[in-house]
Write a protein that holds these residues in place. Sequence first.
Motif, PDB file in Angstrom:
ATOM      1  N   SER A   1      -0.657   3.208  -4.316  1.00 11.45           N
ATOM      2  CA  SER A   1      -0.213   2.670  -3.031  1.00 11.45           C
ATOM      3  C   SER A   1      -1.372   1.912  -2.413  1.00 11.45           C
ATOM      4  CB  SER A   1       0.239   3.801  -2.101  1.00 11.45           C
ATOM      5  OG  SER A   1      -0.846   4.656  -1.789  1.00 11.45           O
ATOM      6  N   VAL A   2      -1.046   1.045  -1.469  1.00 14.39           N
ATOM      7  CA  VAL A   2      -2.082   0.299  -0.754  1.00 14.39           C
ATOM      8  C   VAL A   2      -1.841   0.440   0.734  1.00 14.39           C
ATOM      9  CG1 VAL A   2      -2.574  -1.358  -2.591  1.00 14.39           C
ATOM     10  CG2 VAL A   2      -0.755  -1.866  -0.964  1.00 14.39           C
TER      11      VAL A   2
ATOM     12  N   ASP B   1     -11.723  -1.194  -0.561  1.00 13.97           N
ATOM     13  CA  ASP B   1     -10.354  -1.217  -0.076  1.00 13.97           C
ATOM     14  C   ASP B   1      -9.517  -1.957  -1.106  1.00 13.97           C
ATOM     15  OD1 ASP B   1      -7.955  -1.452   1.345  1.00 13.97           O
ATOM     16  OD2 ASP B   1      -8.676  -3.153   2.528  1.00 13.97           O
ATOM     17  N   PHE B   2      -8.669  -1.210  -1.824  1.00 14.05           N
ATOM     18  CA  PHE B   2      -7.725  -1.828  -2.738  1.00 14.05           C
ATOM     19  C   PHE B   2      -6.492  -2.197  -1.917  1.00 14.05           C
ATOM     20  CE2 PHE B   2     -10.351   0.656  -5.617  1.00 14.05           C
ATOM     21  CZ  PHE B   2     -10.581  -0.250  -6.638  1.00 14.05           C
ATOM     22  N   TYR B   3      -6.158  -3.480  -1.911  1.00 17.99           N
ATOM     23  CA  TYR B   3      -5.085  -3.988  -1.070  1.00 17.99           C
ATOM     24  C   TYR B   3      -4.229  -4.960  -1.875  1.00 17.99           C
ATOM     25  CZ  TYR B   3      -7.278  -8.551  -0.952  1.00 17.99           C
ATOM     26  OH  TYR B   3      -7.778  -9.771  -1.320  1.00 17.99           O
ATOM     27  N   THR B   4      -3.116  -5.367  -1.303  1.00 19.44           N
ATOM     28  CA  THR B   4      -2.337  -6.452  -1.889  1.00 19.44           C
ATOM     29  C   THR B   4      -2.025  -7.469  -0.810  1.00 19.44           C
ATOM     30  OG1 THR B   4      -0.259  -5.271  -1.549  1.00 19.44           O
ATOM     31  CG2 THR B   4      -1.275  -5.082  -3.724  1.00 19.44           C
TER      32      THR B   4
ATOM     33  N   CYS C   1       0.719  -7.252   2.363  1.00 23.28           N
ATOM     34  CA  CYS C   1       0.865  -5.880   2.862  1.00 23.28           C
ATOM     35  C   CYS C   1       0.384  -5.846   4.316  1.00 23.28           C
ATOM     36  CB  CYS C   1       0.042  -4.928   1.998  1.00 23.28           C
ATOM     37  SG  CYS C   1      -0.229  -3.295   2.717  1.00 23.28           S
ATOM     38  N   THR C   2       1.280  -5.528   5.246  1.00 27.33           N
ATOM     39  CA  THR C   2       0.894  -5.546   6.656  1.00 27.33           C
ATOM     40  C   THR C   2      -0.108  -4.453   6.998  1.00 27.33           C
ATOM     41  OG1 THR C   2       2.851  -4.259   7.244  1.00 27.33           O
ATOM     42  CG2 THR C   2       3.023  -6.653   7.423  1.00 27.33           C
ATOM     43  N   LEU C   3       0.015  -3.289   6.372  1.00 24.87           N
ATOM     44  CA  LEU C   3      -0.986  -2.234   6.614  1.00 24.87           C
ATOM     45  C   LEU C   3      -2.359  -2.680   6.121  1.00 24.87           C
ATOM     46  CD1 LEU C   3       0.934   1.041   5.673  1.00 24.87           C
ATOM     47  CD2 LEU C   3       0.321   0.232   7.956  1.00 24.87           C
ATOM     48  N   CYS C   4      -2.371  -3.354   4.982  1.00 17.08           N
ATOM     49  CA  CYS C   4      -3.637  -3.846   4.419  1.00 17.08           C
ATOM     50  C   CYS C   4      -4.266  -4.881   5.355  1.00 17.08           C
ATOM     51  CB  CYS C   4      -3.402  -4.465   3.050  1.00 17.08           C
ATOM     52  SG  CYS C   4      -2.707  -3.315   1.834  1.00 17.08           S
ATOM     53  N   GLN C   5      -3.442  -5.766   5.886  1.00 12.43           N
ATOM     54  CA  GLN C   5      -3.958  -6.790   6.795  1.00 12.43           C
ATOM     55  C   GLN C   5      -4.495  -6.160   8.073  1.00 12.43           C
ATOM     56  OE1 GLN C   5      -0.458  -9.213   7.129  1.00 12.43           O
ATOM     57  NE2 GLN C   5      -1.036 -10.520   5.410  1.00 12.43           N
TER      58      GLN C   5
ATOM     59  N   ARG D   1     -11.490   9.472  -1.894  1.00 14.96           N
ATOM     60  CA  ARG D   1     -10.344   8.554  -1.939  1.00 14.96           C
ATOM     61  C   ARG D   1      -9.465   8.844  -0.737  1.00 14.96           C
ATOM     62  NH1 ARG D   1      -7.119   6.114  -6.355  1.00 14.96           N
ATOM     63  NH2 ARG D   1      -9.045   6.391  -7.504  1.00 14.96           N
ATOM     64  N   LEU D   2      -9.012   7.781  -0.095  1.00 10.35           N
ATOM     65  CA  LEU D   2      -8.145   7.894   1.072  1.00 10.35           C
ATOM     66  C   LEU D   2      -6.996   6.909   0.883  1.00 10.35           C
ATOM     67  CD1 LEU D   2      -7.803   9.198   3.894  1.00 10.35           C
ATOM     68  CD2 LEU D   2      -9.132   7.300   4.811  1.00 10.35           C
ATOM     69  N   ALA D   3      -5.786   7.441   0.723  1.00  6.76           N
ATOM     70  CA  ALA D   3      -4.605   6.594   0.497  1.00  6.76           C
ATOM     71  C   ALA D   3      -3.494   7.061   1.427  1.00  6.76           C
ATOM     72  CB  ALA D   3      -4.182   6.656  -0.958  1.00  6.76           C
ATOM     73  N   GLU D   4      -3.782   7.024   2.707  1.00  8.77           N
ATOM     74  CA  GLU D   4      -2.829   7.524   3.695  1.00  8.77           C
ATOM     75  C   GLU D   4      -2.434   6.454   4.696  1.00  8.77           C
ATOM     76  OE1 GLU D   4      -4.746  10.995   5.311  1.00  8.77           O
ATOM     77  OE2 GLU D   4      -4.931  11.895   3.332  1.00  8.77           O
ATOM     78  N   GLY D   5      -2.329   5.207   4.247  1.00  7.75           N
ATOM     79  CA  GLY D   5      -1.913   4.124   5.132  1.00  7.75           C
ATOM     80  C   GLY D   5      -3.026   3.683   6.062  1.00  7.75           C
ATOM     81  N   PHE D   6      -2.624   3.116   7.194  1.00  8.68           N
ATOM     82  CA  PHE D   6      -3.588   2.594   8.153  1.00  8.68           C
ATOM     83  C   PHE D   6      -4.455   3.720   8.714  1.00  8.68           C
ATOM     84  CE2 PHE D   6      -5.012   1.653  12.423  1.00  8.68           C
ATOM     85  CZ  PHE D   6      -5.642   0.439  12.236  1.00  8.68           C
ATOM     86  N   GLN D   7      -5.748   3.438   8.830  1.00  5.93           N
ATOM     87  CA  GLN D   7      -6.707   4.367   9.417  1.00  5.93           C
ATOM     88  C   GLN D   7      -7.556   3.600  10.421  1.00  5.93           C
ATOM     89  OE1 GLN D   7      -6.907   7.803   8.438  1.00  5.93           O
ATOM     90  NE2 GLN D   7      -5.005   7.211   7.429  1.00  5.93           N
TER      91      GLN D   7
END
Length: 122
Positions: A85-86, A38-41, A44-48, A100-106
């Motif tokens: 994007s993260v 999981d590449f995050y920053t 980022c609320t979606l990442c959290q 690869r999955l880069a579609e926001g929260f899952q």
Amino acid sequence: MSTDTAPSNAETPTKPVHVESEAELDALVSEHELVLVDFYTKGCTLCQSIEPVLGNVARAKEELVVALCNPREDLSLVERFSIRSVPTLVLFEEGEEVGRLAEGFQGAQAVVDFVEDARSER
């Protein structure tokens, strides 16, 4: 949710591990057959919000290592993995990127389905 640093042996952890550099990521991917990164920053609320989901995925898929990586800690990762994007989830099987999955929260089931679908396409 607390996470450990990357393990030094090939034992599969049951919760996400943090990797902080390209070298740590490469070592983790080479030590384990199946790794979801999981590449995050930070901030980022979606990442959290996806982090606890990934903890559930790590416990549900015994053969899967889940890693959390902030590419801002090692900017070479942004270019190498084309992070635009993260959160971006990248699945590695036997050292090769297979999905690869880069579609926001899952949700957990969506992530498990992504892992299974990416593996079945190989």
